[in-house]
Design a protein around this motif. Structure first.
Motif, PDB file in Angstrom:
ATOM      1  N   LEU A  66       0.769  -1.210  -0.096  1.00  0.00           N
ATOM      2  CA  LEU A  66      -0.226   0.058   0.123  1.00  0.00           C
ATOM      3  C   LEU A  66       0.747   1.315  -0.047  1.00  0.00           C
ATOM      4  O   LEU A  66       1.821   1.444   0.687  1.00  0.00           O
ATOM      5  N   VAL A  67       0.324   2.168  -0.827  1.00  0.00           N
ATOM      6  CA  VAL A  67       1.270   3.362  -1.079  1.00  0.00           C
ATOM      7  C   VAL A  67       0.278   4.644  -0.974  1.00  0.00           C
ATOM      8  O   VAL A  67      -0.868   4.573  -1.530  1.00  0.00           O
ATOM      9  N   PRO A  68       0.671   5.873  -0.380  1.00  0.00           N
ATOM     10  CA  PRO A  68      -0.231   6.977  -0.546  1.00  0.00           C
ATOM     11  C   PRO A  68      -0.421   7.425  -1.959  1.00  0.00           C
ATOM     12  O   PRO A  68       0.716   7.332  -2.756  1.00  0.00           O
ATOM     13  N   SER A  69      -1.308   7.601  -2.174  1.00  0.00           N
ATOM     14  CA  SER A  69      -1.757   8.060  -3.673  1.00  0.00           C
ATOM     15  C   SER A  69      -1.386   9.704  -4.057  1.00  0.00           C
ATOM     16  O   SER A  69      -2.355  10.400  -4.528  1.00  0.00           O
ATOM     17  N   SER A  70      -0.207   9.789  -3.864  1.00  0.00           N
ATOM     18  CA  SER A  70       0.346  11.235  -4.231  1.00  0.00           C
ATOM     19  C   SER A  70       1.154  10.985  -5.573  1.00  0.00           C
ATOM     20  O   SER A  70       1.084   9.926  -5.954  1.00  0.00           O
ATOM     21  N   ALA A  71       1.640  12.194  -6.397  1.00  0.00           N
ATOM     22  CA  ALA A  71       2.101  11.976  -7.595  1.00  0.00           C
ATOM     23  C   ALA A  71       3.540  11.321  -7.344  1.00  0.00           C
ATOM     24  O   ALA A  71       3.535   9.968  -8.294  1.00  0.00           O
ATOM     25  N   GLU A  72       4.295  11.484  -6.333  1.00  0.00           N
ATOM     26  CA  GLU A  72       5.520  10.629  -6.223  1.00  0.00           C
ATOM     27  C   GLU A  72       4.858   9.190  -5.779  1.00  0.00           C
ATOM     28  O   GLU A  72       5.504   8.394  -6.362  1.00  0.00           O
ATOM     29  N   GLY A  73       3.981   9.003  -4.985  1.00  0.00           N
ATOM     30  CA  GLY A  73       3.526   7.697  -4.496  1.00  0.00           C
ATOM     31  C   GLY A  73       3.220   6.755  -5.696  1.00  0.00           C
ATOM     32  O   GLY A  73       3.434   5.581  -5.853  1.00  0.00           O
ATOM     33  N   LYS A  74       2.464   7.416  -6.538  1.00  0.00           N
ATOM     34  CA  LYS A  74       1.924   6.721  -7.673  1.00  0.00           C
ATOM     35  C   LYS A  74       2.868   6.045  -8.666  1.00  0.00           C
ATOM     36  O   LYS A  74       3.071   5.182  -9.247  1.00  0.00           O
ATOM     37  N   GLU A  75       4.222   7.172  -8.612  1.00  0.00           N
ATOM     38  CA  GLU A  75       5.287   6.604  -9.615  1.00  0.00           C
ATOM     39  C   GLU A  75       6.130   5.597  -8.710  1.00  0.00           C
ATOM     40  O   GLU A  75       6.443   4.760  -9.697  1.00  0.00           O
ATOM     41  N   ILE A  76       6.280   5.710  -7.626  1.00  0.00           N
ATOM     42  CA  ILE A  76       6.747   4.578  -6.728  1.00  0.00           C
ATOM     43  C   ILE A  76       6.051   3.151  -7.186  1.00  0.00           C
ATOM     44  O   ILE A  76       6.704   2.318  -7.437  1.00  0.00           O
ATOM     45  N   ALA A  77       4.899   3.337  -6.852  1.00  0.00           N
ATOM     46  CA  ALA A  77       3.980   2.202  -7.162  1.00  0.00           C
ATOM     47  C   ALA A  77       4.057   1.653  -8.333  1.00  0.00           C
ATOM     48  O   ALA A  77       4.055   0.498  -8.337  1.00  0.00           O
ATOM     49  N   ALA A  78       4.041   2.273  -9.210  1.00  0.00           N
ATOM     50  CA  ALA A  78       4.128   1.815 -10.798  1.00  0.00           C
ATOM     51  C   ALA A  78       5.225   1.178 -11.148  1.00  0.00           C
ATOM     52  O   ALA A  78       5.504  -0.020 -11.659  1.00  0.00           O
ATOM     53  N   ARG A  79       6.544   1.617 -10.812  1.00  0.00           N
ATOM     54  CA  ARG A  79       7.758   1.029 -10.705  1.00  0.00           C
ATOM     55  C   ARG A  79       7.914  -0.032 -10.093  1.00  0.00           C
ATOM     56  O   ARG A  79       8.469  -1.148 -10.689  1.00  0.00           O
ATOM     57  N   LEU A  80       7.407  -0.164  -8.775  1.00  0.00           N
ATOM     58  CA  LEU A  80       7.572  -1.423  -8.013  1.00  0.00           C
ATOM     59  C   LEU A  80       6.770  -2.413  -8.891  1.00  0.00           C
ATOM     60  O   LEU A  80       7.316  -3.707  -8.809  1.00  0.00           O
ATOM     61  N   ALA A  81       5.615  -2.243  -9.210  1.00  0.00           N
ATOM     62  CA  ALA A  81       4.813  -3.381  -9.835  1.00  0.00           C
ATOM     63  C   ALA A  81       5.239  -4.136 -11.029  1.00  0.00           C
ATOM     64  O   ALA A  81       5.423  -5.102 -11.280  1.00  0.00           O
ATOM     65  N   LEU A  82       5.973  -2.966 -11.743  1.00  0.00           N
ATOM     66  CA  LEU A  82       6.892  -3.311 -12.900  1.00  0.00           C
ATOM     67  C   LEU A  82       7.795  -4.464 -12.667  1.00  0.00           C
ATOM     68  O   LEU A  82       7.991  -5.468 -13.288  1.00  0.00           O
ATOM     69  N   ARG A  83       8.598  -4.003 -11.649  1.00  0.00           N
ATOM     70  CA  ARG A  83       9.791  -4.845 -11.167  1.00  0.00           C
ATOM     71  C   ARG A  83       9.315  -6.206 -10.818  1.00  0.00           C
ATOM     72  O   ARG A  83      10.173  -7.324 -10.917  1.00  0.00           O
ATOM     73  N   ILE A  84       8.287  -6.067  -9.685  1.00  0.00           N
ATOM     74  CA  ILE A  84       7.938  -7.475  -9.124  1.00  0.00           C
ATOM     75  C   ILE A  84       7.042  -8.225 -10.192  1.00  0.00           C
ATOM     76  O   ILE A  84       6.555  -9.349  -9.594  1.00  0.00           O
ATOM     77  N   GLY A  85       6.605  -7.724 -11.115  1.00  0.00           N
ATOM     78  CA  GLY A  85       5.611  -8.432 -12.287  1.00  0.00           C
ATOM     79  C   GLY A  85       4.310  -8.554 -11.675  1.00  0.00           C
ATOM     80  O   GLY A  85       3.684  -9.514 -11.525  1.00  0.00           O
ATOM     81  N   SER A  86       3.823  -7.504 -10.999  1.00  0.00           N
ATOM     82  CA  SER A  86       2.429  -7.565 -10.284  1.00  0.00           C
ATOM     83  C   SER A  86       1.532  -6.259 -11.105  1.00  0.00           C
ATOM     84  O   SER A  86       1.831  -5.372 -11.335  1.00  0.00           O
ATOM     85  N   GLY A  87       0.286  -6.688 -10.648  1.00  0.00           N
ATOM     86  CA  GLY A  87      -0.830  -5.600 -11.125  1.00  0.00           C
ATOM     87  C   GLY A  87      -0.844  -4.468 -10.151  1.00  0.00           C
ATOM     88  O   GLY A  87      -0.393  -4.567  -8.974  1.00  0.00           O
ATOM     89  N   ILE A  88      -1.457  -3.511 -10.669  1.00  0.00           N
ATOM     90  CA  ILE A  88      -1.424  -2.187  -9.665  1.00  0.00           C
ATOM     91  C   ILE A  88      -2.951  -1.571  -9.820  1.00  0.00           C
ATOM     92  O   ILE A  88      -3.483  -1.713 -10.970  1.00  0.00           O
TER      93      ILE A  88
END
Length: 324
Positions: free
Chosen positions: A93-115
């Motif tokens: 879980l990540v706060p939905s700020s501009a930075e938070g959404k970028e962090i979440a998207a990059r992490l999802a791509l790295r670990i092969g998960s949906g977002i």
């Protein structure tokens, strides 16, 4: 229960409210494990434990302050891999700020998960966490779940109550190896934003916004006076911002900020879809507009048909008198 990773948004150890809301949601689907990074990370532990974190993973390095986003993604990936050693976490879980959404998207791509981004609620499901979203300019509400990998979910501020739930909050050092791309974008300077003394717009429990009907920058003092009497943040419609009456940082709407306060007061705002998309999930909506046919009245819980220059000062005075 499976562990739930919660990315901690803090400033030198002071935990921001959206993170505490995430801990409330995390407890619905598992055991919260907080990930605090940067200066003051260890100082967050007491607050996080008070709100349900069973464990606090901390890391501090110059990279978190000197470079943008990627070092934080590296750290969150390290936390994910650490937790995964004992079984895959239920979610990140990540706060939905501009930075938070970028962090979440990059992490999802790295670990092969949906977002899933901009969730407004979260509940446990038989096949994994189910997130509620407000979509298509808040015209529809959907329920979704990630079908591949560990769900990475960003949650909008004010989507859950902050609830105390004391837990162990055991502090553990997180070992992070930074990738080559971590130093690709360097922060060369910082300028402190001048404080208005009001709450942060996206986190405020009450927001008072002005629109085209305010009819000038000098008249926003009326909106500010009501906001200050309520301890609220000040917002503005796109029309008011485009006219130069109020800063873009205060714009509420599809091309501005999305807010979901307990109380939203719209003064002199017609209610175009662009604005509604940014505030329609507010819990209680009040509008003041002299046009009885304004679209905003289709949305409100309470509406006042009247001149804002008469109604708003009276409302401000009433609030002040009741507060003594």
């Amino acid at each position: 229960m499976a562990e739930v990773l919660v990315y901690v948004d803090h400033v030198d150890g002071a935990v921001r409210k959206p993170t505490l809301e995430l801990l409330t949601l995390a407890r619905r689907i598992g055991e919260p494990v907080a990930v605090a990074l940067g200066s003051g990370a260890e100082a967050t532990a007491a607050t996080l434990a008070e709100h349900g974190a069973v464990k606090v993973l901390t890391a501090d390095a110059a990279e978190f302050a000197d470079y943008l986003v990627v070092p934080k993604v590296d750290a969150l990936q390290a936390a994910y891999e650490s937790v995964s050693a004992a079984g895959s976490p239920a979610a990140v879980l990540v706060p939905s700020s501009a930075e938070g959404k970028e962090i979440a998207a990059r992490l999802a791509l790295r670990i092969g998960s949906g977002i899933i981004t901009d969730a407004i609620d979260l509940e446990a499901g038989d096949e994994g966490p189910v997130a509620t979203q407000s979509v298509f300019a808040a015209a529809f509400t959907t329920k979704s779940r990630v079908s591949k990998g560990t769900p990475v979910i960003t949650v909008k501020p004010n989507s859950a109550p902050v609830e105390a739930a004391p837990a162990a909050g055991a502090v553990e050092a997180l070992s992070v190896s930074f990738s080559e791309k971590a130093t690709g974008t360097k922060v060369v300077s910082r300028t402190a934003r001048e404080s208005s003394g009001r709450p942060e717009l996206t986190e405020a429990a009450i927001v008072v916004s002005g629109g085209r009907g305010v009819n000038g920058a000098e008249n926003f003092a009326i909106i500010e006076a009501l906001a200050d009497s309520l301890g609220a943040a000040v917002g503005a419609s796109r029309a008011a911002v485009d006219a130069g009456w109020y800063p873009h940082t205060s714009q509420v709407g599809q091309t501005g900020k999305s807010v979901s306060p307990q109380l939203y007061i719209a003064a002199g705002i017609s209610g175009a879809i662009q604005h509604r998309a940014g505030m329609q999930t507010s819990k209680t909506i009040v509008a003041v507009n002299k046009d009885a046919e304004a679209p905003i009245f289709e949305l409100v819980d309470y509406g006042v048909v009247g001149d804002l220059f008469e109604v708003v000062p009276q409302l401000t005075e009433e609030v002040r008198s009741r507060k003594g």
